[in-house]
Design an enzyme around this catalytic site. Structure first.
Site, PDB file in Angstrom:
ATOM      1  N   TYR A 157       8.083  10.457  -5.953  1.00 13.01           N
ATOM      2  CA  TYR A 157       7.887  10.295  -4.501  1.00 13.01           C
ATOM      3  C   TYR A 157       9.073  10.909  -3.758  1.00 13.01           C
ATOM      4  O   TYR A 157       8.892  11.682  -2.811  1.00 13.01           O
ATOM      5  CB  TYR A 157       7.711   8.821  -4.126  1.00 13.01           C
ATOM      6  CG  TYR A 157       7.572   8.641  -2.623  1.00 13.01           C
ATOM      7  CD1 TYR A 157       6.438   9.105  -1.953  1.00 13.01           C
ATOM      8  CD2 TYR A 157       8.592   8.056  -1.871  1.00 13.01           C
ATOM      9  CE1 TYR A 157       6.320   8.978  -0.566  1.00 13.01           C
ATOM     10  CE2 TYR A 157       8.473   7.926  -0.482  1.00 13.01           C
ATOM     11  CZ  TYR A 157       7.340   8.388   0.155  1.00 13.01           C
ATOM     12  OH  TYR A 157       7.218   8.277   1.528  1.00 13.01           O
ATOM     13  N   LYS A 161       9.416  14.132  -0.988  1.00 15.56           N
ATOM     14  CA  LYS A 161       9.997  14.049   0.356  1.00 15.56           C
ATOM     15  C   LYS A 161      11.225  14.970   0.473  1.00 15.56           C
ATOM     16  O   LYS A 161      11.514  15.462   1.563  1.00 15.56           O
ATOM     17  CB  LYS A 161      10.307  12.597   0.723  1.00 15.56           C
ATOM     18  CG  LYS A 161       9.029  11.770   0.931  1.00 15.56           C
ATOM     19  CD  LYS A 161       8.167  12.308   2.085  1.00 15.56           C
ATOM     20  CE  LYS A 161       6.925  11.493   2.362  1.00 15.56           C
ATOM     21  NZ  LYS A 161       6.146  11.980   3.529  1.00 15.56           N
ATOM     22  N   THR A 192       3.336  -0.769   6.598  1.00 13.36           N
ATOM     23  CA  THR A 192       2.012  -0.193   6.905  1.00 13.36           C
ATOM     24  C   THR A 192       1.149  -0.466   5.668  1.00 13.36           C
ATOM     25  O   THR A 192       1.470  -1.350   4.874  1.00 13.36           O
ATOM     26  CB  THR A 192       2.138   1.333   7.117  1.00 13.36           C
ATOM     27  OG1 THR A 192       2.673   1.895   5.904  1.00 13.36           O
ATOM     28  CG2 THR A 192       3.040   1.693   8.284  1.00 13.36           C
TER      29      THR A 192
HETATM   30  P1  NDP Z   1      -0.503   4.428   5.377  1.00  7.31           P
HETATM   31  O1  NDP Z   1      -0.975   4.248   3.983  1.00  7.31           O
HETATM   32  O2  NDP Z   1      -0.693   3.315   6.342  1.00  7.31           O
HETATM   33  O3  NDP Z   1      -1.136   5.745   6.005  1.00  7.31           O
HETATM   34  C1  NDP Z   1      -1.289   6.929   5.249  1.00  7.31           C
HETATM   35  C2  NDP Z   1      -2.280   7.840   5.965  1.00  7.31           C
HETATM   36  O4  NDP Z   1      -2.384   9.059   5.214  1.00  7.31           O
HETATM   37  C3  NDP Z   1      -3.667   7.225   6.023  1.00  7.31           C
HETATM   38  O5  NDP Z   1      -4.212   7.480   7.290  1.00  7.31           O
HETATM   39  C4  NDP Z   1      -4.439   7.973   4.949  1.00  7.31           C
HETATM   40  O6  NDP Z   1      -5.801   8.105   5.354  1.00  7.31           O
HETATM   41  C5  NDP Z   1      -3.752   9.341   4.993  1.00  7.31           C
HETATM   42  N1  NDP Z   1      -3.936  10.093   3.760  1.00  7.31           N
HETATM   43  C6  NDP Z   1      -3.505   9.780   2.518  1.00  7.31           C
HETATM   44  N2  NDP Z   1      -3.917  10.716   1.638  1.00  7.31           N
HETATM   45  C7  NDP Z   1      -4.630  11.635   2.354  1.00  7.31           C
HETATM   46  C8  NDP Z   1      -5.326  12.816   2.013  1.00  7.31           C
HETATM   47  N3  NDP Z   1      -5.378  13.273   0.744  1.00  7.31           N
HETATM   48  N4  NDP Z   1      -5.949  13.511   2.986  1.00  7.31           N
HETATM   49  C9  NDP Z   1      -5.905  13.066   4.271  1.00  7.31           C
HETATM   50  N5  NDP Z   1      -5.263  11.966   4.665  1.00  7.31           N
HETATM   51  C10 NDP Z   1      -4.644  11.239   3.704  1.00  7.31           C
HETATM   52  O7  NDP Z   1       1.046   4.771   5.239  1.00  7.31           O
HETATM   53  P2  NDP Z   1       2.153   5.229   6.330  1.00  7.31           P
HETATM   54  O8  NDP Z   1       1.582   5.239   7.679  1.00  7.31           O
HETATM   55  O9  NDP Z   1       3.344   4.418   6.060  1.00  7.31           O
HETATM   56  O10 NDP Z   1       2.446   6.706   5.814  1.00  7.31           O
HETATM   57  C11 NDP Z   1       2.395   7.836   6.645  1.00  7.31           C
HETATM   58  C12 NDP Z   1       3.501   8.808   6.237  1.00  7.31           C
HETATM   59  O11 NDP Z   1       4.755   8.193   6.419  1.00  7.31           O
HETATM   60  C13 NDP Z   1       3.458   9.248   4.771  1.00  7.31           C
HETATM   61  O12 NDP Z   1       3.730  10.628   4.714  1.00  7.31           O
HETATM   62  C14 NDP Z   1       4.581   8.450   4.133  1.00  7.31           C
HETATM   63  O13 NDP Z   1       5.114   9.093   3.009  1.00  7.31           O
HETATM   64  C15 NDP Z   1       5.573   8.414   5.283  1.00  7.31           C
HETATM   65  N6  NDP Z   1       6.587   7.377   5.216  1.00  7.31           N
HETATM   66  C16 NDP Z   1       6.230   6.057   5.126  1.00  7.31           C
HETATM   67  C17 NDP Z   1       7.216   5.073   5.052  1.00  7.31           C
HETATM   68  C18 NDP Z   1       6.895   3.631   4.876  1.00  7.31           C
HETATM   69  O14 NDP Z   1       7.808   2.863   4.485  1.00  7.31           O
HETATM   70  N7  NDP Z   1       5.694   3.187   5.174  1.00  7.31           N
HETATM   71  C19 NDP Z   1       8.642   5.441   5.137  1.00  7.31           C
HETATM   72  C20 NDP Z   1       8.886   6.854   5.217  1.00  7.31           C
HETATM   73  C21 NDP Z   1       7.892   7.763   5.292  1.00  7.31           C
HETATM   74  P3  NDP Z   1      -7.076   8.042   4.381  1.00  7.31           P
HETATM   75  O15 NDP Z   1      -6.737   7.128   3.244  1.00  7.31           O
HETATM   76  O16 NDP Z   1      -8.161   7.534   5.285  1.00  7.31           O
HETATM   77  O17 NDP Z   1      -7.285   9.466   3.984  1.00  7.31           O
HETATM   78  C1  8X3 Z   2       9.003   5.445   2.197  1.00  7.83           C
HETATM   79  C2  8X3 Z   2      10.357   4.836   2.137  1.00  7.83           C
HETATM   80  O1  8X3 Z   2      11.940   3.549   0.629  1.00  7.83           O
HETATM   81  O2  8X3 Z   2       9.619   2.844   0.666  1.00  7.83           O
HETATM   82  O3  8X3 Z   2       9.090   6.815   2.376  1.00  7.83           O
HETATM   83  O4  8X3 Z   2      10.263   4.906  -0.427  1.00  7.83           O
HETATM   84  S1  8X3 Z   2      10.543   4.002   0.675  1.00  7.83           S
END
Ligand code: NDP
Ligand code: 8X3
Length: 261
Positions: A157, A161, A192
């Site tokens: 992961y 990133k 989330t």
């Molecule tokens: P969620 O799981 O709540 O949201 C992820 C979103 O990505 C969903 O809408 C999902 O929609 C979509 N998704 C996943 N795979 C696909 C795909 N193959 N095609 C199209 N859409 C896709 O997580 P977050 O909102 O937390 O994550 C959003 C971003 O933030 C990610 O890139 C994550 O790595 C990043 N992030 C998150 C952190 C955290 O702690 N939550 C911290 C740092 C970064 P669906 O399943 O309907 O396709």
């Molecule tokens: C998501 C942040 O620390 O859960 O990008 O991997 S962590």
């Protein structure tokens, strides 16, 4: 300030979490939204709520960013009035599993690399040429604190990133001399659906990253995205790292013991 009124904002992964929160905040500013995700019914229900609250135009796309032909067909086949994308939020992404690398599951690796790296590339490659032609565009990638620091069992992961960080920097260099802007918003722990997805639906285990601390909310991240998107055209917010106050570094989280069950 750069006005978002009537601009077309394309957000990938808008069916939940950070993407959905961004959609809400952009709609509040009067932008028109192109929203994509695989769970189209959930996405359409959400879009309907935003349409009735903010009276903005929203076009939804059932899209798996891992499939290059799906990405190209969906975006190249957009109705004319949806083609002029001003802001692309590359948000779709996920983590799968948390094992030492030597015990990792190959399927999990493929899914993370295909979504977080290749999906972001496919979407960017399809959208950016039109932005260059029109002389207007802003690409906002959702990276992560995990793209700045590695943590134990974060291996693949984190690597995806770190790749997003490199692609953001490289794209900014490649676009130098154009008016296009490139930003990355890099959060620490955000509550989330992320951890439920990471732990393959184990909702109990999914609570553990946030136990005894206050994580960021999806809205906190959307605030930073909106801030970046509304700067005047000569200002490019290159990178914002946001951490919960209780997270000093990626593996250094202060937890209130009484709240940990
Ligand atoms: P969620 O799981 O709540 O949201 C992820 C979103 O990505 C969903 O809408 C999902 O929609 C979509 N998704 C996943 N795979 C696909 C795909 N193959 N095609 C199209 N859409 C896709 O997580 P977050 O909102 O937390 O994550 C959003 C971003 O933030 C990610 O890139 C994550 O790595 C990043 N992030 C998150 C952190 C955290 O702690 N939550 C911290 C740092 C970064 P669906 O399943 O309907 O396709
Ligand atoms: C998501 C942040 O620390 O859960 O990008 O991997 S962590």
């Amino acid at each position: 300030m750069y006005s978002l009124k009537n601009k077309i904002v394309f957000i990938t992964g808008a069916s939940s979490g950070i993407g959905a929160a961004c959609a809400h905040q952009f709609a509040q500013q009067g932008a028109h939204l192109l929203l994509a995700a695989r769970r189209i019914e959930q996405l359409e229900d959400y879009a309907q709520k935003l349409r009735s609250s903010f009276h903005v135009r929203i076009h939804t796309l059932k899209l798996d960013v891992r499939k290059v032909s799906e990405v190209e067909t969906a975006l190249n086949g957009l109705p004319q009035e949806w083609k002029n994308i001003s802001i692309l939020v590359n948000n779709a992404g996920l983590a799968r599993g948390m094992e030492p690398l030597f015990e990792g599951h190959i399927d999990d690796w493929e899914e993370m690399i295909d979504t977080n790296v290749k999906g972001l590339l496919y979407v960017s490659r399809t959208v950016i040429p039109g932005m260059i032609e029109r002389g207007e565009g802003h690409i906002i990638n959702i990276g992560s604190a995990a793209g700045h620091w590695v943590y134990p069992k974060g291996n693949v992961y984190c690597a995806t990133k770190y790749a997003v960080a490199a692609l953001t920097e490289g794209l900014r260099m490649d676009l130098l001399g154009t008016p296009l802007r490139v930003s990355t918003i890099d959060p620490g722990l955000v509550e989330t659906e992320f951890s439920v997805v990471r732990f393959h639906g184990d909702t109990q285990r999914a609570k553990t990253p946030y136990a005894g601390m206050t994580p960021l909310s999806a809205d906190d991240i959307a605030d930073a995205v909106l801030y970046s998107a509304t700067r005047p055209p000569h200002v490019n917010i290159q990178e914002i790292i946001l951490m919960p106050t209780a997270q000093a570094a990626i593996s250094l989280v202060h937890r209130k013991q009484t709240e940990i069950q």
